[in-house]
Scaffold this motif. Structure first.
Motif, short mmCIF file in Angstrom:
data_model
loop_
_atom_site.label_atom_id
_atom_site.label_comp_id
_atom_site.label_asym_id
_atom_site.label_seq_id
_atom_site.Cartn_x
_atom_site.Cartn_y
_atom_site.Cartn_z
N TYR A 79 0.84 -1.20 0.00
CA TYR A 79 0.00 0.00 0.00
C TYR A 79 0.88 1.26 0.00
O TYR A 79 2.05 1.21 0.33
CB TYR A 79 -0.95 0.01 1.21
CG TYR A 79 -0.30 -0.17 2.56
CD1 TYR A 79 0.41 0.87 3.18
CD2 TYR A 79 -0.41 -1.37 3.25
CE1 TYR A 79 0.98 0.71 4.43
CE2 TYR A 79 0.16 -1.54 4.50
CZ TYR A 79 0.86 -0.50 5.09
OH TYR A 79 1.43 -0.67 6.32
N ARG A 89 -5.54 2.08 -7.02
CA ARG A 89 -5.27 2.02 -5.59
C ARG A 89 -6.54 1.73 -4.80
O ARG A 89 -6.56 0.90 -3.89
CB ARG A 89 -4.64 3.33 -5.13
CG ARG A 89 -4.18 3.33 -3.67
CD ARG A 89 -3.21 4.46 -3.38
NE ARG A 89 -3.80 5.76 -3.65
CZ ARG A 89 -3.44 6.57 -4.64
NH1 ARG A 89 -2.49 6.20 -5.48
NH2 ARG A 89 -4.01 7.75 -4.79
N GLU A 93 -7.31 -1.59 -2.53
CA GLU A 93 -7.66 -1.44 -1.13
C GLU A 93 -8.98 -2.14 -0.82
O GLU A 93 -9.13 -2.76 0.24
CB GLU A 93 -7.75 0.04 -0.76
CG GLU A 93 -6.39 0.73 -0.74
CD GLU A 93 -6.50 2.20 -0.42
OE1 GLU A 93 -7.64 2.71 -0.34
OE2 GLU A 93 -5.45 2.85 -0.25
#
Length: 211
Positions: A79, A89, A93
């Motif tokens: 991350y 991203r 996530e």
């Protein structure tokens, strides 16, 4: 613990396509370029099992490795890599958090922290999220060979102090070096102890809901 076998099983972006959750799993995650692949290879004593890269953010899948045919190492995407698009991203996530909160056989999340750095906000926030979700986790401080032991101890102490504002009890931690195999026995012993108490999750309710 003696590692007799370590085998790559599969890569996925869908939690629904993961192996049956009938063996204990240990997830490894951290900021991009924290040395995750090198650490995994060191733990299983098998160079090249987890693919290392000079390009941070390369790991974009949930990778399962079967160890001793009894438990899994799960390599999760890193991350906090700025050059990854916002859309990518957010997608990563979402499925990482889904895996961590929904995977029945997940026993512990190992959060990798670069021991050379002072506490990073993104690492602290991730640890706090795990705590809020009541996910068992432990800290692995990496790359200890890259600096003096005194400096490593100072950074570890600072990180623990930062966490103490959110946690009554600091989670277990191990200081490691992939190059020198430092911390290997400690991590494997921790896993062995947890494996001893593993209880097979009841998957019947989940299977019935999917029929």
């Amino acid at each position: 613990m003696i590692i007799k076998s370590a085998t790559f099983i599969c890569s996925n972006t869908k939690v629904s396509a993961l192996p049956i959750a009938n063996m204990p799993e240990y997830a490894f995650i951290g900021r991009s370029n924290v040395g995750k692949s090198s650490l995994i290879n060191m733990l299983v004593n098998q160079h090249g099992l987890a693919k290392t890269s000079q390009r941070p953010g390369k790991t974009q899948l949930i990778n399962h490795f079967l160890i001793n045919e009894k438990w899994y190492i799960v390599d999760l995407p890193g991350y906090g890599y700025a050059k990854v698009s916002k859309n990518s991203r957010e997608k990563w996530e979402k499925f990482i958090r889904h895996y961590i909160t929904k995977r029945e056989s997940l026993q512990c999340v190992f959060v990798l922290i670069d021991s050379r750095l002072e506490p990073q906000k993104i690492d602290l926030e991730f640890c706090c999220w795990l705590g809020e979700c009541q996910i068992p986790f432990a800290l692995i401080f990496t790359k200890a060979d890259k600096q003096s032991a005194v400096k490593t101890d100072q950074n570890v102490a600072q990180f623990k102090k930062s966490l103490s504002g959110w946690f009554e009890e600091i989670p277990p931690y191990v200081i490691t070096s992939a190059e020198k195999a430092q911390g290997r026995d400690e991590v494997l012993h921790f896993i062995e102890q947890v494996n001893h108490d593993f209880v097979m999750p009841d998957l019947s309710a989940k299977e019935n809901s999917q029929q």
